[in-house]
Design an enzyme around this catalytic site. Structure first.
Site, PDB file in Angstrom:
ATOM      1  N   ASP A 125     -21.550  42.534 -41.469  1.00 51.98           N
ATOM      2  CA  ASP A 125     -21.650  44.000 -41.484  1.00 51.98           C
ATOM      3  C   ASP A 125     -23.121  44.429 -41.555  1.00 51.98           C
ATOM      4  O   ASP A 125     -23.529  45.124 -42.485  1.00 51.98           O
ATOM      5  CB  ASP A 125     -20.875  44.568 -42.671  1.00 51.98           C
ATOM      6  CG  ASP A 125     -20.778  46.087 -42.641  1.00 51.98           C
ATOM      7  OD1 ASP A 125     -20.844  46.658 -41.531  1.00 51.98           O
ATOM      8  OD2 ASP A 125     -20.625  46.703 -43.710  1.00 51.98           O
ATOM      9  N   ALA A 133     -14.549  46.873 -52.648  1.00 50.53           N
ATOM     10  CA  ALA A 133     -15.228  46.644 -53.928  1.00 50.53           C
ATOM     11  C   ALA A 133     -15.905  47.910 -54.416  1.00 50.53           C
ATOM     12  O   ALA A 133     -16.132  48.862 -53.657  1.00 50.53           O
ATOM     13  CB  ALA A 133     -16.262  45.531 -53.771  1.00 50.53           C
ATOM     14  N   ARG A 134     -16.226  47.897 -55.704  1.00 47.47           N
ATOM     15  CA  ARG A 134     -17.046  48.958 -56.283  1.00 47.47           C
ATOM     16  C   ARG A 134     -18.341  48.334 -56.810  1.00 47.47           C
ATOM     17  O   ARG A 134     -18.349  47.175 -57.253  1.00 47.47           O
ATOM     18  CB  ARG A 134     -16.307  49.691 -57.411  1.00 47.47           C
ATOM     19  CG  ARG A 134     -15.919  48.850 -58.582  1.00 47.47           C
ATOM     20  CD  ARG A 134     -15.235  49.702 -59.664  1.00 47.47           C
ATOM     21  NE  ARG A 134     -13.991  50.260 -59.190  1.00 47.47           N
ATOM     22  CZ  ARG A 134     -12.801  49.676 -59.327  1.00 47.47           C
ATOM     23  NH1 ARG A 134     -12.705  48.486 -59.933  1.00 47.47           N
ATOM     24  NH2 ARG A 134     -11.709  50.249 -58.889  1.00 47.47           N
TER      25      ARG A 134
END
Length: 217
Positions: free
Chosen positions: A127, A12-13
């Site tokens: 994460d 993703a950005r």
């Protein structure tokens, strides 16, 4: 309205922007061109919805996390609160460089407590590196961000143990002299998490598997 690019990863950005006049972060998952378009659209939508649900579940459980303003499954974007502050990674680096072990230890305890809250909400982060937590400006409280690899389910003791293992390795590999921080994270986690005994039992096994991979590849 979308503004400057903040970061871009494999999935993703992330851009700064605004939503209905409020400062916002806009996270967009992009297409994987190696996948069949229909399959890619389905999987991308599932991950966008799953991440938004994890964030919403955090809020309902009292876990400090960004408010989700809007989920657009057509453009694969999540519009969420822009958390003002510094990344936990930068906070630890600054505290350790200044020799302020007490500030670092206190924040490590807050991190252990926050991980316990996340796990007690039957969530795994996926994460939990120090780049995926923010220290809010003003209050100094810890906020969890980026549930792009997160999941929600009951009785995920193994997955929760992997969360802790990833966090341990991230602390030690990113911050010199982080062993006392790891100890404080786990000390507070064990006091705070309802299923800590089961998770810690699994953590021993996860560590053993991790050591074998390091030795034998």
């Amino acid at each position: 309205m979308e503004g400057e690019m903040i970061s871009q990863g494999a999935e993703a950005r992330v851009r700064s922007g605004s939503y209905l006049g409020r400062p916002a972060i806009i996270k967009e998952r992009f297409r994987k061109r190696y996948r069949h378009p229909e399959l890619d659209a389905k999987l991308t939508r599932q991950r966008v919805v799953a991440e938004a649900r994890c964030l919403a579940r955090c809020r309902r459980a009292g876990v400090d996390s960004p408010v989700v303003y809007r989920v657009d499954t057509v453009t694969s974007k999540i519009y969420m609160e822009r958390v003002e502050g510094v990344a936990l990674r930068a906070y630890f680096d600054d505290a350790l460089q200044r020799g302020d072990a007490e500030a670092a230890r206190t924040m490590a305890g807050d991190l252990g407590r926050l991980m316990a809250q996340i796990h007690d909400a039957d969530l795994v982060h996926g994460d939990p590196t120090t780049s995926n937590f923010m220290v809010r400006a003003g209050s100094g409280t810890l906020c969890v961000i980026d549930f792009g690899l997160g999941a929600a389910s009951e009785n995920m003791h193994e997955e929760k143990a992997v969360d802790l293992y990833v966090l341990e390795r991230a602390l030690v590999s990113t911050h010199a002299g982080a062993e006392p921080l790891v100890e404080e994270v786990l000390r507070v986690y064990k006091k705070s998490c309802r299923t800590a005994n089961k998770v810690m039992d699994r953590l021993s096994n996860v560590r053993q598997r991790g050591r074998k991979r390091e030795c034998f590849g």
